[in-house]
Motif scaffolding. Structure first.
Motif, PDB file in Angstrom:
ATOM      1  N   ASP A 264      30.785  -2.756 -11.298  1.00 23.85           N
ATOM      2  CA  ASP A 264      30.311  -1.371 -11.231  1.00 23.85           C
ATOM      3  C   ASP A 264      30.810  -0.636 -12.474  1.00 23.85           C
ATOM      4  N   ALA A 266      30.640   3.086 -14.494  1.00 21.38           N
ATOM      5  CA  ALA A 266      30.292   4.502 -14.515  1.00 21.38           C
ATOM      6  C   ALA A 266      30.452   5.017 -15.936  1.00 21.38           C
ATOM      7  N   ARG A 303      35.500  -2.437 -11.025  1.00 27.62           N
ATOM      8  CA  ARG A 303      34.985  -1.064 -11.128  1.00 27.62           C
ATOM      9  C   ARG A 303      35.528  -0.438 -12.416  1.00 27.62           C
ATOM     10  N   ASP A 305      35.178   2.960 -15.143  1.00 26.56           N
ATOM     11  CA  ASP A 305      34.727   4.344 -15.326  1.00 26.56           C
ATOM     12  C   ASP A 305      35.206   4.810 -16.700  1.00 26.56           C
ATOM     13  N   TYR A 306      34.248   4.946 -17.628  1.00 29.60           N
ATOM     14  CA  TYR A 306      34.570   5.361 -18.988  1.00 29.60           C
ATOM     15  C   TYR A 306      34.558   6.879 -19.154  1.00 29.60           C
ATOM     16  N   ARG A 307      34.122   7.597 -18.136  1.00 26.40           N
ATOM     17  CA  ARG A 307      33.909   9.038 -18.289  1.00 26.40           C
ATOM     18  C   ARG A 307      35.237   9.780 -18.355  1.00 26.40           C
ATOM     19  N   THR A 311      39.873   6.944 -18.497  1.00 24.42           N
ATOM     20  CA  THR A 311      39.267   5.626 -18.413  1.00 24.42           C
ATOM     21  C   THR A 311      39.973   4.866 -17.306  1.00 24.42           C
ATOM     22  N   THR A 312      39.217   4.435 -16.293  1.00 26.09           N
ATOM     23  CA  THR A 312      39.819   3.759 -15.145  1.00 26.09           C
ATOM     24  C   THR A 312      39.258   2.356 -15.008  1.00 26.09           C
ATOM     25  N   ARG A 370      30.459  14.053 -18.738  1.00 23.71           N
ATOM     26  CA  ARG A 370      30.250  12.855 -17.943  1.00 23.71           C
ATOM     27  C   ARG A 370      28.774  12.477 -17.952  1.00 23.71           C
ATOM     28  N   SER A 373      26.243   7.024 -13.683  1.00 21.94           N
ATOM     29  CA  SER A 373      26.788   5.681 -13.482  1.00 21.94           C
ATOM     30  C   SER A 373      25.652   4.701 -13.303  1.00 21.94           C
TER      31      SER A 373
END
Length: 376
Positions: A264, A266, A303, A305-307, A311-312, A370, A373
């Motif tokens: 996943d 985002a 998962r 998330d670059y937003r 960064t996660t 943002r 995703s």
């Protein structure tokens, strides 16, 4: 190098001493004026005390004002003059201190007895003036010696850091040479022979041909990574030799040939700094490797998330049906934790759910707005 500001207790003590001496001079002025405090002598004492306390005034103001006041008034102003002469001597101006002392003794020689520095003892005040000058010279010499020693200690510290940095650079070069000798030749052989076998894929079963192609691609990328690492080891400033950024999707596509992986994502990778994207790649790589080694057959969920503002990365897997035969090194997570910490982020790794494992990291950054995703 230590300065006067490094010894606040000394500055406070000096100010307290000057205030006490000013109060004593004011009291003496009051006694001479039959109890009246609003006199010219009180004003002179306050002005001389202010000249000694205010450090921004020209250095000649305090000694001149106290010399004139002591020459005219005598004993009540002598303690403030001693402080001024002490400061002059401590600041490597003993000639000025001696001139002020001689001037005040000459100017006060004709003063009446209650204010004369020549009575009750003819040379008592002269002794005090000499002690103030000698004491200032000693304290000033001691301060300069301490400053010299501190500067030498600082120079030795800088030299030691330079020697340590040179030793680290030499060690990096030695490690790079050893890695090249040990790994580069073997990886080249693996890439060469897998490439030769891949040319005969028509005569091989399809799963074997796919594995050979994956082996050749992986060994080629390993050689590229090895060159990047060797360049970073050879260069003291590794910022100019950062490894080439790769897409996490390619890594997941390779892993799906032997693992069940869900990804996943985002946002867009371009929203995160390059250093973050490289860290994400290494985190996902380590998570997939650990799942393959310690929980073979277990599905892996990734998962990303670059937003902004963070960064996660989160890599989780359930318990595996079997474990691969691999010797754990125990240093993968240590290196990842160091990398994430260097970027100002946080990393956590540990059991998750019913026997599963979770690897997660969060790295703060500043990025544009943002985006939506996507799911792969």
């Amino acid at each position: 190098m230590r300065r006067r500001e490094d010894f606040p207790w000394a500055a406070y003590g000096r100010r307290a001493l000057i205030l006490v001496l000013v109060l004593n001079a004011v009291q003496s002025a009051s006694v001479a004026a039959d109890g009246a405090y609003l006199t010219w002598r009180t004003a002179v004492a306050l002005l001389c005390g202010a000249a000694l306390l205010v450090r921004r005034l020209p250095w000649l103001v305090a000694p001149v004002s106290t010399t004139v006041a002591t020459g005219a008034w005598g004993w009540p102003m002598l303690p403030l003059l001693l402080v001024a002469l002490f400061d002059l001597a401590a600041r490597r101006r003993p000639g000025w201190a001696v001139c002020c002392g001689v001037a005040v003794m000459v100017a006060n020689s004709s003063s009446p007895e209650p204010e004369s520095l020549w009575r009750p003892q003819q040379y008592g005040s002269t002794l005090f003036l000499l002690l103030a000058v000698v004491g200032g010279l000693w304290v000033g010499s001691r301060h300069r010696l301490v400053e010299l020693l501190n500067s030498q200690v600082e120079r030795l510290r800088v030299e030691r850091e330079l020697r340590e940095e040179a030793a680290r650079a030499a060690e990096r070069s030695r490690v790079a040479a050893e890695m090249h000798d040990v790994l580069a030749h073997r990886l080249s052989l693996i890439a060469l022979h897998s490439g030769v076998l891949a040319t005969k894929s028509d005569a091989l079963p399809e799963p074997v041909a796919e594995r050979l192609a994956l082996l050749r691609t992986t060994s080629t990328e390993a050689l590229s990574d090895l060159r990047d690492v060797l360049g970073a080891l050879h260069t003291p400033d590794a910022a100019g030799t950062a490894p080439v950024l790769r897409d996490v999707r390619e890594l997941v596509a390779q892993a799906r040939q032997s693992q069940h992986v869900e990804l996943d994502i985002a946002g867009r990778a371009e929203e995160a700094p390059a250093a973050h994207r490289l860290a994400v790649y290494r985190l996902v790589q380590e998570g997939l490797t650990n799942a393959r080694k310690h929980a073979a057959g277990s599905p892996v969920h990734i998962r990303l998330d670059y937003r902004p503002p963070d960064t996660t990365v989160e890599v989780t897997n359930r318990p595996g049906t079997s474990a691969a035969l691999a010797e754990p090194s125990g240093f993968g997570l240590v290196g990842l934790r160091e990398r994430v910490s260097a970027l100002g982020g946080e990393l956590s790794a540990g059991p998750h759910g019913s026997g599963g494992w979770r690897l997660a990291a969060r790295i703060a950054h500043h990025a544009p707005d943002r985006q939506g995703s996507s799911r792969t």
